[in-house]
Design a protein around this motif. Structure first.
Motif, PDB file in Angstrom:
ATOM      1  N   THR A  68       0.815  -1.132   0.018  1.00  0.00           N
ATOM      2  CA  THR A  68       0.119  -0.111  -0.165  1.00  0.00           C
ATOM      3  C   THR A  68       1.001   1.231  -0.111  1.00  0.00           C
ATOM      4  O   THR A  68       1.618   1.635   0.969  1.00  0.00           O
ATOM      5  CB  THR A  68      -1.062   0.066   1.378  1.00  0.00           C
ATOM      6  N   THR A  69       1.073   2.108  -1.094  1.00  0.00           N
ATOM      7  CA  THR A  69       1.728   3.092  -1.206  1.00  0.00           C
ATOM      8  C   THR A  69       1.333   3.969  -2.403  1.00  0.00           C
ATOM      9  O   THR A  69       0.371   3.561  -3.065  1.00  0.00           O
ATOM     10  CB  THR A  69       3.323   2.789  -1.711  1.00  0.00           C
ATOM     11  N   HIS A  70       1.592   5.351  -2.124  1.00  0.00           N
ATOM     12  CA  HIS A  70       1.180   6.264  -3.272  1.00  0.00           C
ATOM     13  C   HIS A  70       2.377   6.658  -3.998  1.00  0.00           C
ATOM     14  O   HIS A  70       2.433   7.568  -4.755  1.00  0.00           O
ATOM     15  CB  HIS A  70       0.591   7.672  -2.366  1.00  0.00           C
ATOM     16  N   ASP A  71       3.515   5.921  -4.008  1.00  0.00           N
ATOM     17  CA  ASP A  71       4.877   6.341  -4.355  1.00  0.00           C
ATOM     18  C   ASP A  71       4.847   5.374  -5.808  1.00  0.00           C
ATOM     19  O   ASP A  71       4.998   4.009  -5.729  1.00  0.00           O
ATOM     20  CB  ASP A  71       6.034   6.136  -3.462  1.00  0.00           C
ATOM     21  N   TYR A  75       6.135   1.221  -5.708  1.00  0.00           N
ATOM     22  CA  TYR A  75       5.114   0.271  -6.208  1.00  0.00           C
ATOM     23  C   TYR A  75       5.680  -0.611  -7.567  1.00  0.00           C
ATOM     24  O   TYR A  75       5.744  -1.810  -7.635  1.00  0.00           O
ATOM     25  CB  TYR A  75       3.917   0.789  -6.588  1.00  0.00           C
ATOM     26  N   PRO A 202      -4.246   4.092  -3.560  1.00  0.00           N
ATOM     27  CA  PRO A 202      -2.982   3.633  -3.525  1.00  0.00           C
ATOM     28  C   PRO A 202      -2.733   3.213  -4.914  1.00  0.00           C
ATOM     29  O   PRO A 202      -3.502   2.946  -5.722  1.00  0.00           O
ATOM     30  CB  PRO A 202      -2.848   2.418  -2.637  1.00  0.00           C
TER      31      PRO A 202
END
Length: 214
Positions: A68-71, A75, A202
């Motif tokens: 779970t990441t917004h990068d 990812y 995400p």
């Protein structure tokens, strides 16, 4: 084909400079027919253009679970590690495919599962590999936005907002081992992925490009 066309339309303004994009949008579905080694690729968002996540690795003994990441870069590196790892001793080929499909964006018009499936050994090949107890581990060393993608995004930042699909190029190594050869051998891997990272959700994988963008 319709999904690939929609993905290409949404991301065209920022991905047009990437080598092999045309082939990605028009190619037929393909299945892996060559022996073991697999390949991969992914993408990020504008605030992450200077990010540099730490090296990543994935154990082959369990099915890959998306982070779970917004990068987008982070990812993409995790997705590459997942695509380069497998263990024929621990699970079946359909189970691996199902696990990898959970990495894909839920926006069906942007998801290209065929590009992911093409990197997984076919059922026949998987059976042969399982007979030898074959497995692969992955080490991801570096991930970045391709230069052409960065230039296009900087030239027109608003172009990304339709689908928020980014290109991410990842490099690393894949080590393969089997019964009687626990040390196996290692090969370098490089892949470019399309990663969707909407501000409100995400990141998720959109697909794998057929050509590597430096």
């Amino acid at each position: 084909m319709r999904r690939r066309a929609l993905l290409g339309t949404a991301a065209l303004l920022v991905l047009v400079t990437l080598a092999g994009l045309a082939a990605y949008l028009t190619r037929d579905s393909r299945k892996a027919t060559n022996p073991p080694p697999t390949k991969s690729s992914s993408s990020p968002s504008s605030s992450a253009l200077t990010s540099e996540p730490s090296p990543a690795s994935v154990s082959p003994h369990s099915l890959p679970v998306p982070p779970t990441t917004h990068d987008p870069v982070a990812y993409g590196k995790a997705a590459a590690a997942a695509l380069w790892s497998y263990d024929t001793r621990a699970y079946s080929q359909p189970e691996l495919l199902a696990a990898l499909h959970r990495w894909l964006t839920s926006e069906k018009k942007y998801a290209d599962p065929d590009s992911v499936d093409a990197l997984v050994p076919s059922p026949v090949l998987w059976k042969e590999m399982a007979g030898n107890g074959q497995f692969a581990t992955a080490r991801v060393d570096e991930g970045h936005f391709p230069g052409s993608f960065t230039q296009a995004l900087q030239a027109d930042p608003g172009a990304i907002t339709a689908a928020y699909v980014y290109a991410v190029t990842v490099s690393g190594k894949q080590s393969i081992a089997w019964n009687g050869s626990p040390a196996g051998g290692a090969e370098s891997r490089v892949i470019t992925l399309a990663v969707q990272c909407r501000p409100s959700h995400p990141c998720a994988l959109a697909g794998v490009l057929p050509a590597v963008a430096p």
